[in-house]
Design an enzyme around this catalytic site. Sequence first.
Site, PDB file in Angstrom:
ATOM      1  N   GLY A 286       0.769  -1.337   0.017  1.00 33.36           N
ATOM      2  CA  GLY A 286       0.074   0.077  -0.143  1.00 33.36           C
ATOM      3  C   GLY A 286       0.900   1.299   0.066  1.00 33.36           C
ATOM      4  O   GLY A 286       1.918   1.300  -0.625  1.00 33.36           O
ATOM      5  N   SER A 287       0.321   2.382   0.677  1.00 35.67           N
ATOM      6  CA  SER A 287       0.909   3.647   0.714  1.00 35.67           C
ATOM      7  C   SER A 287       2.187   3.566   1.254  1.00 35.67           C
ATOM      8  O   SER A 287       2.970   4.662   1.072  1.00 35.67           O
ATOM      9  CB  SER A 287       0.162   4.509   1.228  1.00 35.67           C
ATOM     10  OG  SER A 287      -0.992   4.934   0.280  1.00 35.67           O
ATOM     11  N   THR A 288       2.610   2.755   2.039  1.00 32.42           N
ATOM     12  CA  THR A 288       4.091   2.588   2.331  1.00 32.42           C
ATOM     13  C   THR A 288       5.151   2.867   1.325  1.00 32.42           C
ATOM     14  O   THR A 288       6.245   3.343   1.362  1.00 32.42           O
ATOM     15  CB  THR A 288       4.462   1.473   3.377  1.00 32.42           C
ATOM     16  OG1 THR A 288       4.173   0.338   2.645  1.00 32.42           O
ATOM     17  CG2 THR A 288       3.550   1.553   4.709  1.00 32.42           C
ATOM     18  N   LYS A 290       4.880   4.428  -1.243  1.00 32.02           N
ATOM     19  CA  LYS A 290       5.262   5.951  -1.618  1.00 32.02           C
ATOM     20  C   LYS A 290       6.531   6.608  -1.216  1.00 32.02           C
ATOM     21  O   LYS A 290       6.829   7.456  -1.579  1.00 32.02           O
ATOM     22  CB  LYS A 290       3.923   6.831  -1.130  1.00 32.02           C
ATOM     23  CG  LYS A 290       2.648   6.589  -1.827  1.00 32.02           C
ATOM     24  CD  LYS A 290       1.485   7.149  -1.379  1.00 32.02           C
ATOM     25  CE  LYS A 290       0.123   6.730  -2.246  1.00 32.02           C
ATOM     26  NZ  LYS A 290      -0.983   7.320  -1.329  1.00 32.02           N
TER      27      LYS A 290
END
Length: 564
Positions: A286-288, A290
Amino acid sequence: MTTVSETGRTALAFEGVRKAQGAQAKNRVIIAIACFGLFYAAIGARLVDYGLRSPESVSSIQRPDQLLISRPDLLDRNGEVLATDIRTVSLFAEPHKIIDADEAIELLATVLPDLDMRGIHRKLSSKSKFQWLRRQLTPKQQSQILALGIPGIGFRPETRRFYPGGPTASHVVGHVNIDNRGIAGMEKFVDGQGLGDLAAAGMTINESMTPVRLSLDLRVQHVLRDELAAAMDRYKAIAAAGVVLNVHTGEVVGMSSLPDYDPNNPVEALQKDRLNRMSAGTYEMGSTFKVFTTAMALDSGLVKLSDSFDARGSIRIGGFNIRDFHGKNRILTVPEIFIYSSNIGTARMADIVGIDGHKEFLTRMGLLTRMKTELPEVAMPSQPAVWKKINSVTISFGHGVATTPLQTAVAAAALMNGGKLIEPTFMPRTVEQANEVAVQVIQPSTSKEMRDLMQMNVANGSGRRAEVEGFRVGGKTGTAEKVVNGRYNSSVRFNAFLSAFPIDNPQYVVLVVIDEPKPEEGKATATAGLNAAPMVSAIVRRSAGFLGVAPKFGNGSQELSLTY
């Protein structure tokens, strides 16, 4: 004359008879001696034959000093025992010495009522010379069976592995089989260093071996597991896992995955939900992710912190619309893209670097290859067979590549420590030793910028609940939708929080994941900011003192500007 002559002939005849009889007696003696010689020669030859045979052909029971398969103790970094050997005995039978198999079984059943009667009867009625009946008896069982006085029944001294902490560090320590051979975790690694070969060759010893010290800190390990268990209960999750990693040495100081198992009862490890999710499971993070996309863009020199990107509306690509979860619907700076976790802004930064550059960067960070470490249970990440633009876009915000949480933490450590990628280790390692194997993967200036962004995200963004007064935590949330029946399901999540502290001079990375959490009572959703971030806060608050990180109060430095 005639009389004398007859007498002489008679004497001569008697003399001849005596000589003949003496010769016969002598021959009998020689024959007797020869027979005795042959008899004893046959016995000697038989004894030599027995002596030259392998022990197995005579008896399966070896000398007691050859029976104990010793293993070295496993210790944590402070000398606390994680695994040790204890003496025990096992029950065997020599069927050719059993007088009455039925009577023997009846007597044994008075002490061991759960014996498989049919199986034991087959063993005792066989023509073999050795059969196991029960491994690892208690002292009480041994004394009771001895009192029965059953011919052909005996005991073999052995060692049994004992884990004082039970499940506390089970996925790291691992376990052994019934023969005291390591088959999982660091127990298997120790065997792979030569102990297993010695045991297989029969060169086992009954002496204390030099203990093997691991990088784990049992105190931190306990805190980590305790907080994961509490979070699973609080958020009604199906699983949780986490790691505490030294960013300068690559040492794993604590790592846990729940549900776990008790290595004293290793059959529990066979249950399907007992997987070591930190190293043997792969997930879309997921957004980790990013964090890595932003670092890639900044390190390429094509993007600066002061740059802005259009995050309005959506991105239409490959028949899909890419939107922001909580979109600001405006042009955002790079820090704002990071803090507001903009999918659109992150995708636009990845597009500037390009598909080939994106794939090369993630490979350089060790996120697309199998991680190298002592732990045997390590999974291979998955990625698209062919990278297209849609793949690069979705991978930029954490969908489309599945990797292990541990190697995600290892790659994040490189972003925090000045740009050096250090293979993780479960053995003690100094900074000097780590520098010998370290690979510079990003510029130190990029590392500094990423620390600032992680700090801002806890101060002003989705990571607020990870803050611990005095310990300056920085981090990034990740809320990934899970695939259910071939489609992403927004109500089934895999959440993560990737953090480092103290963020102005990072010493440790802390990563936690929680699988399928439910909204806490009074909350409408179950995003990572609401569950994974508080987990990190609790772990840092309880373990920082054990790790030697002193609190720093006053002059707060987390109020940083979102514009550069």
